[in-house]
Design a protein around this motif. Structure first.
Motif, mmCIF file in Angstrom:
data_model
loop_
_atom_site.group_PDB
_atom_site.id
_atom_site.type_symbol
_atom_site.label_atom_id
_atom_site.label_comp_id
_atom_site.label_asym_id
_atom_site.label_seq_id
_atom_site.Cartn_x
_atom_site.Cartn_y
_atom_site.Cartn_z
ATOM 1 N N GLU A 113 0.675 -6.038 5.257
ATOM 2 C CA GLU A 113 1.888 -5.279 5.533
ATOM 3 C C GLU A 113 1.648 -3.810 5.217
ATOM 4 O OE1 GLU A 113 5.797 -7.429 4.368
ATOM 5 O OE2 GLU A 113 4.304 -7.893 2.836
ATOM 6 N N LEU A 114 2.219 -2.949 6.043
ATOM 7 C CA LEU A 114 2.236 -1.530 5.738
ATOM 8 C C LEU A 114 3.448 -1.249 4.867
ATOM 9 C CD1 LEU A 114 0.129 -0.851 8.046
ATOM 10 C CD2 LEU A 114 1.468 1.200 8.275
ATOM 11 N N VAL A 115 3.262 -0.545 3.779
ATOM 12 C CA VAL A 115 4.358 -0.249 2.862
ATOM 13 C C VAL A 115 4.606 1.254 2.889
ATOM 14 C CG1 VAL A 115 5.166 -0.437 0.493
ATOM 15 C CG2 VAL A 115 3.662 -2.178 1.422
ATOM 16 N N HIS A 116 5.857 1.612 3.047
ATOM 17 C CA HIS A 116 6.231 3.027 3.036
ATOM 18 C C HIS A 116 5.947 3.596 1.644
ATOM 19 C CE1 HIS A 116 8.678 6.633 3.343
ATOM 20 N NE2 HIS A 116 8.713 6.428 4.645
ATOM 21 N N PRO A 117 5.405 4.802 1.555
ATOM 22 C CA PRO A 117 5.085 5.378 0.237
ATOM 23 C C PRO A 117 6.293 5.504 -0.689
ATOM 24 C CG PRO A 117 4.092 6.677 1.983
ATOM 25 C CD PRO A 117 4.959 5.660 2.648
ATOM 26 N N MET A 118 7.507 5.525 -0.134
ATOM 27 C CA MET A 118 8.704 5.634 -0.950
ATOM 28 C C MET A 118 8.938 4.360 -1.782
ATOM 29 S SD MET A 118 12.430 6.785 0.406
ATOM 30 C CE MET A 118 13.106 5.234 0.904
ATOM 31 N N PHE A 119 8.365 3.240 -1.358
ATOM 32 C CA PHE A 119 8.571 1.965 -2.037
ATOM 33 C C PHE A 119 7.390 1.549 -2.905
ATOM 34 C CE2 PHE A 119 11.203 1.571 1.884
ATOM 35 C CZ PHE A 119 12.417 1.718 1.247
ATOM 36 N N VAL A 120 6.452 2.450 -3.136
ATOM 37 C CA VAL A 120 5.293 2.172 -3.992
ATOM 38 C C VAL A 120 5.418 3.029 -5.238
ATOM 39 C CG1 VAL A 120 2.784 2.227 -4.154
ATOM 40 C CG2 VAL A 120 3.867 1.637 -1.996
ATOM 41 N N TYR A 121 5.374 2.357 -6.387
ATOM 42 C CA TYR A 121 5.543 3.048 -7.664
ATOM 43 C C TYR A 121 4.284 2.879 -8.500
ATOM 44 C CZ TYR A 121 10.331 2.776 -6.074
ATOM 45 O OH TYR A 121 11.461 2.879 -5.307
ATOM 46 N N TYR A 122 3.766 3.979 -8.980
ATOM 47 C CA TYR A 122 2.594 3.975 -9.851
ATOM 48 C C TYR A 122 2.614 5.245 -10.673
ATOM 49 C CZ TYR A 122 0.591 6.982 -6.233
ATOM 50 O OH TYR A 122 0.374 7.985 -5.344
ATOM 51 N N ASP A 123 1.757 5.307 -11.661
ATOM 52 C CA ASP A 123 1.677 6.480 -12.526
ATOM 53 C C ASP A 123 1.006 7.615 -11.751
ATOM 54 O OD1 ASP A 123 1.587 8.288 -14.567
ATOM 55 O OD2 ASP A 123 0.149 7.175 -15.792
ATOM 56 N N ARG A 124 1.781 8.554 -11.298
ATOM 57 C CA ARG A 124 1.261 9.639 -10.463
ATOM 58 C C ARG A 124 0.448 10.657 -11.256
ATOM 59 N NH1 ARG A 124 3.219 8.285 -5.641
ATOM 60 N NH2 ARG A 124 5.302 7.421 -5.517
ATOM 61 N N ARG A 125 0.458 10.513 -12.588
ATOM 62 C CA ARG A 125 -0.356 11.408 -13.416
ATOM 63 C C ARG A 125 -1.804 10.964 -13.486
ATOM 64 N NH1 ARG A 125 3.027 10.724 -18.631
ATOM 65 N NH2 ARG A 125 2.907 8.661 -17.750
ATOM 66 N N ALA A 126 -2.090 9.742 -13.063
ATOM 67 C CA ALA A 126 -3.460 9.222 -13.107
ATOM 68 C C ALA A 126 -4.321 9.996 -12.106
ATOM 69 C CB ALA A 126 -3.473 7.743 -12.786
ATOM 70 N N HIS A 127 -5.498 10.385 -12.542
ATOM 71 C CA HIS A 127 -6.394 11.165 -11.695
ATOM 72 C C HIS A 127 -7.233 10.288 -10.773
ATOM 73 C CE1 HIS A 127 -5.386 14.908 -13.653
ATOM 74 N NE2 HIS A 127 -5.554 14.312 -14.823
ATOM 75 N N ASP A 128 -7.380 9.026 -11.143
ATOM 76 C CA ASP A 128 -8.228 8.125 -10.376
ATOM 77 C C ASP A 128 -7.526 6.772 -10.255
ATOM 78 O OD1 ASP A 128 -10.312 6.970 -9.065
ATOM 79 O OD2 ASP A 128 -11.699 6.972 -10.751
ATOM 80 N N TRP A 129 -7.702 6.095 -9.113
ATOM 81 C CA TRP A 129 -7.082 4.793 -8.924
ATOM 82 C C TRP A 129 -7.584 3.778 -9.944
ATOM 83 C CZ3 TRP A 129 -2.935 3.340 -6.375
ATOM 84 C CH2 TRP A 129 -2.455 4.170 -5.369
ATOM 85 N N ASP A 130 -8.802 3.945 -10.437
ATOM 86 C CA ASP A 130 -9.348 3.011 -11.423
ATOM 87 C C ASP A 130 -8.641 3.134 -12.769
ATOM 88 O OD1 ASP A 130 -11.134 2.079 -9.544
ATOM 89 O OD2 ASP A 130 -12.691 3.517 -10.117
ATOM 90 N N ASP A 131 -7.947 4.248 -13.006
ATOM 91 C CA ASP A 131 -7.236 4.447 -14.270
ATOM 92 C C ASP A 131 -5.854 3.794 -14.277
ATOM 93 O OD1 ASP A 131 -9.397 5.943 -15.056
ATOM 94 O OD2 ASP A 131 -8.460 7.865 -14.588
ATOM 95 N N LEU A 132 -5.392 3.302 -13.120
ATOM 96 C CA LEU A 132 -4.060 2.711 -13.046
ATOM 97 C C LEU A 132 -4.040 1.313 -13.652
ATOM 98 C CD1 LEU A 132 -2.911 3.681 -9.457
ATOM 99 C CD2 LEU A 132 -2.112 4.618 -11.610
ATOM 100 N N ASN A 133 -3.003 1.039 -14.433
ATOM 101 C CA ASN A 133 -2.828 -0.301 -14.987
ATOM 102 C C ASN A 133 -2.038 -1.192 -14.042
ATOM 103 O OD1 ASN A 133 -4.192 0.319 -17.342
ATOM 104 N ND2 ASN A 133 -2.343 1.101 -18.317
ATOM 105 N N ALA A 134 -1.090 -0.614 -13.321
ATOM 106 C CA ALA A 134 -0.238 -1.407 -12.436
ATOM 107 C C ALA A 134 0.280 -0.551 -11.291
ATOM 108 C CB ALA A 134 0.934 -1.978 -13.216
ATOM 109 N N VAL A 135 0.504 -1.202 -10.165
ATOM 110 C CA VAL A 135 1.158 -0.608 -9.011
ATOM 111 C C VAL A 135 2.275 -1.566 -8.625
ATOM 112 C CG1 VAL A 135 0.919 0.078 -6.593
ATOM 113 C CG2 VAL A 135 -0.931 0.518 -8.192
#
Length: 165
Positions: A113-135
């Motif tokens: 499924e394509l998800v609109h960016p408005m419905f995706v929540y993550y820590d926007r302060r993270a510099h790299d996707w590998d640093d994210l704990n959850a999306v």
């Protein structure tokens, strides 16, 4: 049509129909080559080659059934417009062929499924996707579809907290 604006001419002013046309032209160039996945085997024995042929056939079938080429174009267009775009890949237990006639259990299938960016929540302060704990992806479901999918979770006639179901 094209005009420079801003304090020092650093911005390019462009009409919306022209911007859409330029975006569609660049998308057609980027997405001109169709998706084609190939399995890579480390061994050349018969079992590995046979498994690779099955993997190639499954990948081609998945691209065709899920219409991944069209979804890739929409994904690229959203990336141009919003600056980011997301795919959500999940397993749909109620799809695929029926494997048990008595219980009507299905084999399941993967769902893209394509998800609109408005419905995706993550820590926007993270510099790299590998640093994210959850999306987290916000999705809307029809409650009657959920009731049909999970009838064992229906609670009737019992009092839950203050509400009576």
């Amino acid at each position: 049509a094209l005009a420079f604006s801003g304090e020092q001419g650093e911005l390019l002013r462009l009409g919306v129909p022209q911007a859409r046309s330029l975006i569609r032209q660049s998308i057609s160039l980027v997405c001109k080559q169709r998706l084609d996945f190939k399995a890579i085997m480390k061994s050349t024995n018969y079992n590995s080659v046979a498994s690779g042929a099955i993997a190639d056939a499954l990948a081609s079938q998945l691209v065709r059934q899920q219409k991944l080429n069209k979804k890739r174009e929409l994904h690229t267009e959203r990336a141009y417009i919003f600056g980011q775009s997301f795919f959500h890949v999940s397993w749909n237990m109620n799809a695929g062929r029926i494997i048990d006639d008595i219980t009507r259990q299905k084999a399941g299938d993967v769902k893209f499924e394509l998800v609109h960016p408005m419905f995706v929540y993550y820590d926007r302060r993270a510099h790299d996707w590998d640093d994210l704990n959850a999306v987290t992806i916000a999705k809307r479901y029809n409650r009657f579809d959920l009731i049909a999918e999970h009838p064992e979770l229906i609670v009737t006639g019992k009092q839950i907290g203050r509400a009576h179901v």
